[in-house]
Motif scaffolding. Structure first.
Motif, PDB file in Angstrom:
ATOM      1  N   THR A  17      23.516  44.564  44.535  1.00  0.00           N
ATOM      2  CA  THR A  17      24.982  44.423  44.428  1.00  0.00           C
ATOM      3  C   THR A  17      25.224  43.794  43.242  1.00  0.00           C
ATOM      4  N   GLU A  18      24.255  42.595  42.538  1.00  0.00           N
ATOM      5  CA  GLU A  18      24.686  41.854  41.450  1.00  0.00           C
ATOM      6  C   GLU A  18      24.859  43.021  40.055  1.00  0.00           C
ATOM      7  N   ARG A  19      23.803  43.963  40.183  1.00  0.00           N
ATOM      8  CA  ARG A  19      23.934  44.792  38.977  1.00  0.00           C
ATOM      9  C   ARG A  19      25.060  45.666  39.168  1.00  0.00           C
ATOM     10  N   VAL A  20      25.514  46.172  40.404  1.00  0.00           N
ATOM     11  CA  VAL A  20      26.770  46.758  40.324  1.00  0.00           C
ATOM     12  C   VAL A  20      28.019  45.983  39.756  1.00  0.00           C
ATOM     13  N   PHE A  21      28.112  44.839  40.162  1.00  0.00           N
ATOM     14  CA  PHE A  21      28.958  43.946  39.488  1.00  0.00           C
ATOM     15  C   PHE A  21      29.050  43.895  38.000  1.00  0.00           C
ATOM     16  N   LEU A  22      27.677  43.564  37.542  1.00  0.00           N
ATOM     17  CA  LEU A  22      27.382  43.531  36.217  1.00  0.00           C
ATOM     18  C   LEU A  22      27.752  45.023  35.534  1.00  0.00           C
ATOM     19  N   ILE A  23      27.600  46.051  35.943  1.00  0.00           N
ATOM     20  CA  ILE A  23      28.051  47.330  35.287  1.00  0.00           C
ATOM     21  C   ILE A  23      29.341  47.531  35.382  1.00  0.00           C
ATOM     22  N   THR A  24      30.033  47.205  36.607  1.00  0.00           N
ATOM     23  CA  THR A  24      31.439  47.508  36.721  1.00  0.00           C
ATOM     24  C   THR A  24      32.230  46.685  35.912  1.00  0.00           C
ATOM     25  N   CYS A  25      31.835  45.470  35.862  1.00  0.00           N
ATOM     26  CA  CYS A  25      32.723  44.496  34.674  1.00  0.00           C
ATOM     27  C   CYS A  25      32.461  45.052  33.278  1.00  0.00           C
ATOM     28  N   ASN A  26      31.034  45.348  32.831  1.00  0.00           N
ATOM     29  CA  ASN A  26      30.951  45.862  31.395  1.00  0.00           C
ATOM     30  C   ASN A  26      31.837  46.993  31.085  1.00  0.00           C
ATOM     31  N   LEU A  27      31.843  48.016  32.111  1.00  0.00           N
ATOM     32  CA  LEU A  27      32.757  49.252  31.945  1.00  0.00           C
ATOM     33  C   LEU A  27      34.149  48.791  31.884  1.00  0.00           C
ATOM     34  N   LEU A  28      34.662  47.819  32.671  1.00  0.00           N
ATOM     35  CA  LEU A  28      36.024  47.414  32.484  1.00  0.00           C
ATOM     36  C   LEU A  28      36.489  46.841  31.203  1.00  0.00           C
ATOM     37  N   LYS A  29      35.399  46.063  30.737  1.00  0.00           N
ATOM     38  CA  LYS A  29      35.685  45.417  29.530  1.00  0.00           C
ATOM     39  C   LYS A  29      35.726  46.439  28.317  1.00  0.00           C
ATOM     40  N   GLU A  30      34.759  47.213  28.131  1.00  0.00           N
ATOM     41  CA  GLU A  30      34.862  48.411  27.392  1.00  0.00           C
ATOM     42  C   GLU A  30      36.046  48.878  27.134  1.00  0.00           C
ATOM     43  N   ASN A  31      36.711  49.213  28.462  1.00  0.00           N
ATOM     44  CA  ASN A  31      37.918  49.858  28.426  1.00  0.00           C
ATOM     45  C   ASN A  31      39.272  49.139  28.344  1.00  0.00           C
ATOM     46  N   GLY A  32      39.192  47.920  27.895  1.00  0.00           N
ATOM     47  CA  GLY A  32      40.190  46.891  27.482  1.00  0.00           C
ATOM     48  C   GLY A  32      40.715  46.144  28.857  1.00  0.00           C
ATOM     49  N   HIS A  33      40.010  46.076  29.681  1.00  0.00           N
ATOM     50  CA  HIS A  33      40.504  45.338  30.988  1.00  0.00           C
ATOM     51  C   HIS A  33      39.806  43.807  31.025  1.00  0.00           C
ATOM     52  N   PHE A  34      40.315  43.052  31.894  1.00  0.00           N
ATOM     53  CA  PHE A  34      39.641  41.657  32.030  1.00  0.00           C
ATOM     54  C   PHE A  34      39.035  41.651  33.210  1.00  0.00           C
ATOM     55  N   PRO A  35      37.786  41.598  33.521  1.00  0.00           N
ATOM     56  CA  PRO A  35      37.202  41.166  34.983  1.00  0.00           C
ATOM     57  C   PRO A  35      36.647  39.832  35.086  1.00  0.00           C
ATOM     58  N   ARG A  36      36.817  39.308  36.318  1.00  0.00           N
ATOM     59  CA  ARG A  36      36.010  38.398  36.539  1.00  0.00           C
ATOM     60  C   ARG A  36      35.365  38.087  37.963  1.00  0.00           C
ATOM     61  N   ILE A  37      34.508  37.448  38.043  1.00  0.00           N
ATOM     62  CA  ILE A  37      33.921  37.008  39.356  1.00  0.00           C
ATOM     63  C   ILE A  37      34.019  35.635  39.810  1.00  0.00           C
ATOM     64  N   VAL A  38      34.628  35.651  40.987  1.00  0.00           N
ATOM     65  CA  VAL A  38      34.563  34.310  41.808  1.00  0.00           C
ATOM     66  C   VAL A  38      33.624  34.243  42.810  1.00  0.00           C
ATOM     67  N   SER A  39      32.472  33.453  42.808  1.00  0.00           N
ATOM     68  CA  SER A  39      31.576  33.040  43.864  1.00  0.00           C
ATOM     69  C   SER A  39      31.878  31.859  44.901  1.00  0.00           C
ATOM     70  N   LEU A  40      32.112  32.319  46.195  1.00  0.00           N
ATOM     71  CA  LEU A  40      32.454  31.244  47.055  1.00  0.00           C
ATOM     72  C   LEU A  40      31.154  31.163  48.186  1.00  0.00           C
ATOM     73  N   THR A  41      30.253  30.344  47.583  1.00  0.00           N
ATOM     74  CA  THR A  41      28.953  30.666  48.116  1.00  0.00           C
ATOM     75  C   THR A  41      28.563  29.302  48.722  1.00  0.00           C
ATOM     76  N   PRO A  42      27.838  29.246  49.902  1.00  0.00           N
ATOM     77  CA  PRO A  42      27.135  28.165  50.551  1.00  0.00           C
ATOM     78  C   PRO A  42      25.807  27.684  49.933  1.00  0.00           C
ATOM     79  N   GLU A  43      25.309  28.378  48.911  1.00  0.00           N
ATOM     80  CA  GLU A  43      24.070  28.294  48.331  1.00  0.00           C
ATOM     81  C   GLU A  43      24.305  27.384  47.082  1.00  0.00           C
TER      82      GLU A  43
END
Length: 273
Positions: A17-43
């Motif tokens: 899943t983390e790799r999917v996030f990474l590829i998705t964010c990279n593709l969005l950035k390459e196309n001029g968008h602004f992706p972010r990830i917010v982790s709400l984690t108990p860890e």
């Protein structure tokens, strides 16, 4: 376009899943968008983010969950109440980083608090549920056990799980399905016209292709779990090609490994796998 992914993953390691996030964010950035990830984690968020993810805008908020708080979360999620456990962190993030145009939520428990926080800002943000396991796990339990579930605990678990999805998925603008099976599962809880089929992205590899071998070699990499992966279908299909000189390489383990080994022996193809 500003897009924020909300997840419970700590993002300290790179798994599927983390790799999917990474590829998705990279593709969005390459196309001029602004992706972010917010982790709400108990860890533990004192551990560093995985190096591969360090180029992505990430904010992590530690969320302490106890047994009573988990029960409270379940009740609030079932009845579509804001539970408040994630609300403070979500509001803090929205105030610090601005309101996104689109949010992708990978954990249904976040949805009531996220929608409450967005409503308080009078934003027009679209909220989509992005399932990577949970909905299929729910269907997996139903398919294996159905009406013959034994034990009060399993019955209660399935009831709670169904109520969670039935409640919170009515609150979102839509859901992204990463497979046709996921779309079928989601359609029990949300209209099908609100479930676009969006497969997980892959990284393009510009290196030279490996030379084709003298005979076909198939490779499967993943969990050995027949309900979700339908590996028995693959084995039965290959068994119909016994006259062909092929091999199958399987990399992975899972709960159905013994069953699939037995099936390959019954089909007379075990020596090719």
């Amino acid at each position: 376009m500003k897009l924020t992914i909300f997840t419970a993953l700590p993002l300290t390691q790179i798994y599927g899943t983390e790799r999917v996030f990474l590829i998705t964010c990279n593709l969005l950035k390459e196309n001029g968008h602004f992706p972010r990830i917010v982790s709400l984690t108990p860890e533990d968020v004192s551990l560093p983010v995985a190096p591969a993810l360090s180029y992505i805008a990430i904010n992590r908020y530690p969320i302490k969950l106890h047994r009573l708080s988990l029960i409270w979360v379940l009740l609030c999620t079932i009845f579509k109440f804001k539970n408040g456990i994630w609300l403070k962190a979500i509001k803090k993030d929205l105030q610090a980083n601005g309101i996104p145009d689109i949010t992708l939520v990978t954990d249904p428990k976040f949805i009531p608090d996220l929608i409450k926080a967005l409503t308080d800002t009078s934003s027009n943000t679209k909220v989509f549920y992005w399932d990577h396991l949970l909905i299929n796990f729910h269907q997996f339990l139903k398919r294996h056990d159905g009406k013959n579930i034994k034990g009060l605990e399993k019955r209660l678990y399935l009831w709670v799980y169904s109520r969670i999805f039935k409640g919170v998925l009515k609150m979102v603008d839509g859901a992204l399905a990463i497979s046709s099976g996921t779309k079928r599962a989601l359609s029990f809880f949300i209209p099908e016209n609100k479930i676009p089929l969006v497969f997980n992205p892959i990284e393009m590899n510009s290196s030279k292709l490996i030379s084709r071998s003298a005979f076909p070699t198939f490779i499967y990499i993943g969990r050995l779990e027949d309900v979700q992966k339908n590996l028995s279908f693959m084995l039965k299909g290959l068994a119909k090609q016994k006259e062909e000189n092929w091999k199958l390489k399987i990399l992975g383990t899972g709960p159905d490994e013994t069953t699939l080994r037995k099936l390959s022996e019954d089909l007379g193809i075990s020596e090719r796998i």
